[in-house]
Design a protein around this motif. Sequence first.
Motif, PDB file in Angstrom:
ATOM      1  N   TYR A   1     -12.397  -2.040   0.893  1.00  0.00           N
ATOM      2  CA  TYR A   1     -11.725  -1.189  -0.093  1.00  0.00           C
ATOM      3  C   TYR A   1     -11.454  -1.967  -1.371  1.00  0.00           C
ATOM      4  N   ARG A   2     -11.440  -1.245  -2.476  1.00  0.00           N
ATOM      5  CA  ARG A   2     -11.011  -1.777  -3.775  1.00  0.00           C
ATOM      6  C   ARG A   2      -9.604  -1.232  -4.018  1.00  0.00           C
ATOM      7  N   TRP A   3      -8.679  -2.114  -4.372  1.00  0.00           N
ATOM      8  CA  TRP A   3      -7.321  -1.692  -4.686  1.00  0.00           C
ATOM      9  C   TRP A   3      -7.296  -1.123  -6.098  1.00  0.00           C
TER      10      TRP A   3
ATOM     11  N   LEU B   1      -6.171   2.680  -2.093  1.00  0.00           N
ATOM     12  CA  LEU B   1      -7.374   1.932  -1.743  1.00  0.00           C
ATOM     13  C   LEU B   1      -8.564   2.879  -1.821  1.00  0.00           C
ATOM     14  N   GLN B   2      -9.636   2.417  -2.461  1.00  0.00           N
ATOM     15  CA  GLN B   2     -10.854   3.214  -2.610  1.00  0.00           C
ATOM     16  C   GLN B   2     -11.961   2.583  -1.783  1.00  0.00           C
ATOM     17  N   GLU B   3     -12.545   3.372  -0.891  1.00  0.00           N
ATOM     18  CA  GLU B   3     -13.656   2.911  -0.056  1.00  0.00           C
ATOM     19  C   GLU B   3     -14.798   2.459  -0.963  1.00  0.00           C
TER      20      GLU B   3
END
Length: 141
Positions: A112-114, A120-122
């Motif tokens: 994930y990107r914070w 959180l983005q997959e």
Amino acid sequence: MIQEPIRWLIDQDLPQVSEETPDTMHLSECGRDVLKEALKEGRAVVTTNEYLLRSQTIPFNCPPIVIVNGGFLTPEALLRNLRHFEFCLFHDEGGTSLTGQRFFIDVDRAIYRWRPNGTLQEMEAWKSPNVTFALAPDAPT
């Protein structure tokens, strides 16, 4: 999308990785403060310290921080997940600089990107397929 391999600084709470690819250095080899050493060495931080995911006191010019979740981690599992992370970044179409960004790896499950809004983005788009149902113009309905 990254253009070159990441240079990693692995925190003391994670195992040492003895491979040359990816380029890793364990914190025990250089100092005690992971963020200070990351800034000095220009290395991305790998840690289990989840506080760093949401901390507001991290310098804006800090190399990327990757928080790893997964309990006891073998050197092989850490290496496998770092390579997978680099693969995801290489294929990421966001194209932004990694400086100041934070990521979360749920070991062997997801990356994930914070986002600044705290979500959180997959990162692995293939896990969330976008299927558009389209009929051929001559197909009967």
